[in-house]
Design an enzyme around this catalytic site. Structure first.
Site, PDB file in Angstrom:
ATOM      1  N   GLY A 189     -41.510  -8.198  58.526  1.00  0.00           N
ATOM      2  CA  GLY A 189     -40.198  -8.764  58.184  1.00  0.00           C
ATOM      3  C   GLY A 189     -39.450  -9.187  59.438  1.00  0.00           C
ATOM      4  O   GLY A 189     -40.048  -9.371  60.506  1.00  0.00           O
ATOM      5  N   SER A 191     -36.684  -9.185  62.672  1.00  0.00           N
ATOM      6  CA  SER A 191     -36.525  -8.255  63.799  1.00  0.00           C
ATOM      7  C   SER A 191     -35.341  -7.316  63.632  1.00  0.00           C
ATOM      8  O   SER A 191     -35.370  -6.191  64.128  1.00  0.00           O
ATOM      9  CB  SER A 191     -36.310  -9.006  65.114  1.00  0.00           C
ATOM     10  OG  SER A 191     -36.974 -10.201  65.107  1.00  0.00           O
ATOM     11  N   GLY A 194     -36.584  -4.682  61.724  1.00  0.00           N
ATOM     12  CA  GLY A 194     -37.609  -4.075  62.581  1.00  0.00           C
ATOM     13  C   GLY A 194     -37.009  -2.967  63.451  1.00  0.00           C
ATOM     14  O   GLY A 194     -37.603  -1.902  63.635  1.00  0.00           O
ATOM     15  N   GLU A 211     -44.628  -6.273  62.313  1.00  0.00           N
ATOM     16  CA  GLU A 211     -45.078  -7.671  62.242  1.00  0.00           C
ATOM     17  C   GLU A 211     -43.836  -8.525  62.054  1.00  0.00           C
ATOM     18  O   GLU A 211     -43.315  -8.626  60.945  1.00  0.00           O
ATOM     19  CB  GLU A 211     -46.049  -7.862  61.071  1.00  0.00           C
ATOM     20  CG  GLU A 211     -47.428  -7.261  61.286  1.00  0.00           C
ATOM     21  CD  GLU A 211     -48.295  -8.087  62.228  1.00  0.00           C
ATOM     22  OE1 GLU A 211     -47.858  -9.157  62.681  1.00  0.00           O
ATOM     23  OE2 GLU A 211     -49.414  -7.645  62.504  1.00  0.00           O
ATOM     24  N   CYS A 246     -44.573 -17.085  58.956  1.00  0.00           N
ATOM     25  CA  CYS A 246     -44.211 -16.636  60.310  1.00  0.00           C
ATOM     26  C   CYS A 246     -44.846 -17.494  61.400  1.00  0.00           C
ATOM     27  O   CYS A 246     -44.292 -17.633  62.475  1.00  0.00           O
ATOM     28  CB  CYS A 246     -44.587 -15.175  60.486  1.00  0.00           C
ATOM     29  SG  CYS A 246     -46.325 -14.851  60.163  1.00  0.00           S
TER      30      CYS A 246
HETATM   31  P1  NAD Z   1     -37.651  -9.201  53.395  1.00  0.00           P
HETATM   32  O1  NAD Z   1     -36.258  -9.611  53.079  1.00  0.00           O
HETATM   33  O2  NAD Z   1     -38.647  -9.101  52.298  1.00  0.00           O
HETATM   34  O3  NAD Z   1     -37.560  -7.810  54.181  1.00  0.00           O
HETATM   35  C1  NAD Z   1     -38.730  -7.146  54.587  1.00  0.00           C
HETATM   36  C2  NAD Z   1     -38.693  -5.714  54.077  1.00  0.00           C
HETATM   37  O4  NAD Z   1     -37.655  -5.014  54.731  1.00  0.00           O
HETATM   38  C3  NAD Z   1     -38.443  -5.614  52.572  1.00  0.00           C
HETATM   39  O5  NAD Z   1     -39.425  -4.758  52.001  1.00  0.00           O
HETATM   40  C4  NAD Z   1     -37.035  -5.066  52.492  1.00  0.00           C
HETATM   41  O6  NAD Z   1     -36.851  -4.221  51.371  1.00  0.00           O
HETATM   42  C5  NAD Z   1     -36.899  -4.278  53.780  1.00  0.00           C
HETATM   43  N1  NAD Z   1     -35.513  -4.202  54.233  1.00  0.00           N
HETATM   44  C6  NAD Z   1     -34.601  -5.189  54.240  1.00  0.00           C
HETATM   45  N2  NAD Z   1     -33.448  -4.756  54.786  1.00  0.00           N
HETATM   46  C7  NAD Z   1     -33.637  -3.463  55.113  1.00  0.00           C
HETATM   47  C8  NAD Z   1     -32.824  -2.452  55.722  1.00  0.00           C
HETATM   48  N3  NAD Z   1     -31.562  -2.699  56.096  1.00  0.00           N
HETATM   49  N4  NAD Z   1     -33.368  -1.238  55.941  1.00  0.00           N
HETATM   50  C9  NAD Z   1     -34.640  -0.968  55.578  1.00  0.00           C
HETATM   51  N5  NAD Z   1     -35.449  -1.887  55.002  1.00  0.00           N
HETATM   52  C10 NAD Z   1     -34.967  -3.090  54.766  1.00  0.00           C
HETATM   53  O7  NAD Z   1     -38.312 -10.174  54.447  1.00  0.00           O
HETATM   54  P2  NAD Z   1     -37.681 -10.949  55.676  1.00  0.00           P
HETATM   55  O8  NAD Z   1     -37.187  -9.997  56.696  1.00  0.00           O
HETATM   56  O9  NAD Z   1     -36.821 -12.059  55.205  1.00  0.00           O
HETATM   57  O10 NAD Z   1     -39.069 -11.597  56.181  1.00  0.00           O
HETATM   58  C11 NAD Z   1     -39.113 -12.765  56.909  1.00  0.00           C
HETATM   59  C12 NAD Z   1     -39.417 -12.422  58.360  1.00  0.00           C
HETATM   60  O11 NAD Z   1     -40.685 -11.782  58.428  1.00  0.00           O
HETATM   61  C13 NAD Z   1     -39.521 -13.654  59.216  1.00  0.00           C
HETATM   62  O12 NAD Z   1     -38.920 -13.403  60.455  1.00  0.00           O
HETATM   63  C14 NAD Z   1     -41.022 -13.845  59.378  1.00  0.00           C
HETATM   64  O13 NAD Z   1     -41.389 -14.544  60.528  1.00  0.00           O
HETATM   65  C15 NAD Z   1     -41.499 -12.419  59.400  1.00  0.00           C
HETATM   66  N6  NAD Z   1     -42.896 -12.332  59.005  1.00  0.00           N
HETATM   67  C16 NAD Z   1     -43.798 -11.911  59.922  1.00  0.00           C
HETATM   68  C17 NAD Z   1     -45.143 -11.861  59.598  1.00  0.00           C
HETATM   69  C18 NAD Z   1     -46.164 -11.423  60.610  1.00  0.00           C
HETATM   70  O14 NAD Z   1     -47.310 -11.168  60.211  1.00  0.00           O
HETATM   71  N7  NAD Z   1     -45.822 -11.313  61.868  1.00  0.00           N
HETATM   72  C19 NAD Z   1     -45.555 -12.222  58.308  1.00  0.00           C
HETATM   73  C20 NAD Z   1     -44.595 -12.624  57.391  1.00  0.00           C
HETATM   74  C21 NAD Z   1     -43.263 -12.659  57.740  1.00  0.00           C
END
Ligand code: NAD
Length: 417
Positions: A189, A191, A194, A211, A246
Site C-alpha cells: 500500500g 507509504s 507503511g 511493498e 505501482c
Molecule cells: P489501500 O487503501 O487498499 O490500503 C492498503 C491497506 O492498508 C488496506 O488493507 C487498508 O485497510 C490498510 N490501511 C489503510 N489505512 C490504514 C491505517 N491508517 N492503519 C492501518 N492500516 C491501514 O491501498 P493504497 O494504500 O491506496 O494502495 C496504493 C499504494 O500501494 C500505491 O502507492 C501503490 O504504488 C502501492 N502498491 C505497491 C505495490 C508493490 O508491490 N510495491 C503493489 C500495489 C500497490
C-alpha cells in the site's frame, strides 16, 4: 467483533504451536487448494474484479489469475527443496561436529493487501507464507469490497481455514490486528500507512515487508522504434488497471525536439487501443472509488497544469471513468509531479539533451521501476550506471513483474489431478 478477531489470532497461534502447518503434506495440500480455487472459481473472481475496478477479463487473467496459479505451481515444485536442511562446512575447531542450516517457519504472518490487484496482492504473499509453513491472517483491502468478501467466502472452502484466515475490514480492523503480536507482517500500500505498519511491527520487533509505491519514469530517446515504444508505454500504463499500478509509467522524459513525434504516436496508439471515446471502452478499468476520482480530478484541475493537457481529459464522475490523458511540460512543483499519480494521467517532461533526464530522475525519490527506450546500448549502460531503481527495463514497461515467474503450464494439469 474485536473479541472474535483476537480469538481468530489466538486460534492461529495455537494451531501453529501444535505443528499443524509444518508438514510438507499440509503445505502442499494448501497450495493445491489455492490452485484449484484460482481455476474453478475463475468466473467468480473475474466478476469481483469487474465489480471493484471494471477490470477487463484479459487483464484479470493475465495480471492476477495466471500469476497466482504460477506462484502455487512454483511453490509446489520447489517445496521439498526449500524445506531441506542445507549442509554447511564445519570449522576444524568444531571437529568432529557437522553443521547444517535448517529452514523453519516464523509462526504467524499477517498479510495486509491493497485494492489495485486485490487477488494477486492478497494471495501471492499468502502462498509464500504457506509454503514456508506459517499460519496466516489475510486482511484484504476494503477498497476492493467484492474481492474482499469473495476471498473470505472462498478461502475456507479450498484451504485449511483453521490456519489460514481472512479477516475483513478497514482502518479500525487493521489497527486492531496490528496491535496483536505477529511473527511477520507483509504490507502492500501507500507509504503513509507503511509508516504506521512499521511502527506497529517495531513494538514487537516483528520483521515487516513493505511493498510501497513511487513515481516510475520513462525516458524516451529519439533513437527508437517509435510505434513500438508508444504501444509498450500505453500497454504498461493504461493496459495495467488504467494506470492504477505501482510500476505503471508515471511520467515521460524526452527531448524537446522528439516530444511532438512521441505525442503523435501515443495518440494514434491510444485511439487504436480504446477508440475515439475511451470512456465507452470495455478495455479500460475505471477509477477505484469516488475518493481516488476526486484526487485525480484535483491533479488534472490544478491551475498550473490544467492548460497543459494535450490529449484526453474526458471524465465521467458517475461512472468513475477518466480517459487516458497526456500533459506536456508540467512544472516540477505541480502536484502531479510531486505525488504518485496512480491513475490514467501521464505528463511528458522535456529536456534539451536526453542525458539531462538522469539528473532529473535522481533529484526525485528512488523509483520502484525505471524505463528507457533506446536502441543505443551505450545509453542503456549509462542509464543503468546512473539510476537506482527497484526494477529496470529497456524498450518496454511493466512486464518485468512476470520475469521471475517460471513457465509451468505443463505442470498445471498434473497438479490439478
Ligand atoms: P489501500 O487503501 O487498499 O490500503 C492498503 C491497506 O492498508 C488496506 O488493507 C487498508 O485497510 C490498510 N490501511 C489503510 N489505512 C490504514 C491505517 N491508517 N492503519 C492501518 N492500516 C491501514 O491501498 P493504497 O494504500 O491506496 O494502495 C496504493 C499504494 O500501494 C500505491 O502507492 C501503490 O504504488 C502501492 N502498491 C505497491 C505495490 C508493490 O508491490 N510495491 C503493489 C500495489 C500497490
Amino acid at each position: 467483533m474485536v473479541e472474535s478477531r483476537a480469538a481468530a489470532v489466538q486460534e492461529l497461534r495455537a494451531r501453529f504451536a501444535a505443528g499443524q502447518t509444518r508438514p510438507a503434506e499440509w503445505r502442499a495440500a494448501q497450495l493445491r487448494g489455492g490452485l484449484r480455487m484460482a481455476t474453478e472459481m475463475e468466473a467468480e473472481i473475474c466478476d469481483a474484479l469487474h465489480a471493484d475496478l471494471g477490470k477487463p477479463k484479459t487483464e484479470a487473467h493475465v495480471h492476477e489469475l495466471s500469476l497466482i496459479k504460477s506462484s502455487c505451481l512454483f511453490a509446489l515444485k520447489n517445496l521439498k527443496k526449500w524445506m531441506k536442511p542445507q549442509k554447511v562446512p564445519a570449522k576444524l575447531m568444531n571437529f568432529p561436529s557437522t553443521a547444517r542450516i535448517t529452514p523453519e517457519p516464523l509462526g504467524l504472518v499477517l498479510v495486509i493487501s491493497a485494492w489495485n490487484y486485490p487477488l494477486l496482492l492478497s494471495l501471492d504473499p499468502v502462498i509464500g507464507a504457506i509454503a514456508a509453513g506459517n499460519a496466516v491472517a489475510l486482511k484484504p483491502s476494503e477498497g476492493a469490497p467484492a474481492m474482499s468478501s469473495l476471498l473470505a467466502e472462498l478461502l475456507p472452502r479450498f484451504v485449511d481455514g483453521t490456519c489460514i484466515k481472512v479477516i475483513e475490514g478497514g482502518v479500525k480492523e487493521t489497527t486492531a490486528l496490528l496491535n496483536q503480536k505477529w511473527d511477520k507482517i507483509f504490507y502492500t500500500g501507500n507509504s503513509r500507512v507503511g509508516r504506521v505498519v512499521m511502527t506497529a511491527a517495531a513494538k514487537h520487533l516483528t520483521p515487516a515487508v513493505l511493498e510501497l509505491g513511487g513515481k516510475c519514469p520513462v525516458v524516451v530517446d529519439s533513437n527508437v522504434d517509435l510505434h513500438i515504444a508508444a504501444k509498450r508505454i500505453a500497454a504498461g500504463k493504461w493496459g495495467c488497471n488504467n494506470g492504477q499500478a505501482c510500476i505503471a509509467p508515471d511520467f515521460i522524459i524526452t527531448t524537446q525536439a522528439f516530444a511532438p513525434k512521441l505525442l503523435e504516436s501515443l495518440k494514434k496508439v491510444l485511439e487504436k487501443f480504446y477508440g475515439k471515446d475511451p470512456l465507452l471502452s470495455a478495455d479500460l478499468s475505471r477509477v477505484v472509488n469516488a475518493s481516488h476520482f476526486g484526487r485525480l480530478k484535483g491533479l488534472m484541475d490544478e491551475e498550473m497544469v490544467s492548460d497543459k493537457i494535450v490529449f484526453g481529459g474526458q471524465r465521467d464522475e458517475q461512472q468513475l471513468k477518466i480517459a487516458p490523458t497526456i500533459f506536456l511540460d508540467v512544472p516540477l512543483d505541480s502536484a502531479i509531479m510531486k505525488e504518485e499519480i496512480f491513475g490514467p494521467l501521464l505528463p511528458i517532461l522535456t529536456v534539451d539533451k536526453i542525458h539531462e533526464s538522469f539528473g532529473l530522475i535522481n533529484s526525485m525519490a528512488k523509483p520502484l521501476a525505471a524505463y528507457l527506450f533506446t536502441r543505443d546500448s551505450e545509453l542503456q549502460n549509462q542509464f543503468e550506471g546512473a539510476i537506482s531503481a527497484g526494477g529496470m527495463l529497456f524498450n518496454d514497461t511493466s512486464i518485468h513483474v512476470i520475469t521471475t515467474r517460471p513457465r509451468l503450464e505443463h505442470e498445471f494439469y498434473r497438479e490439478l489431478k
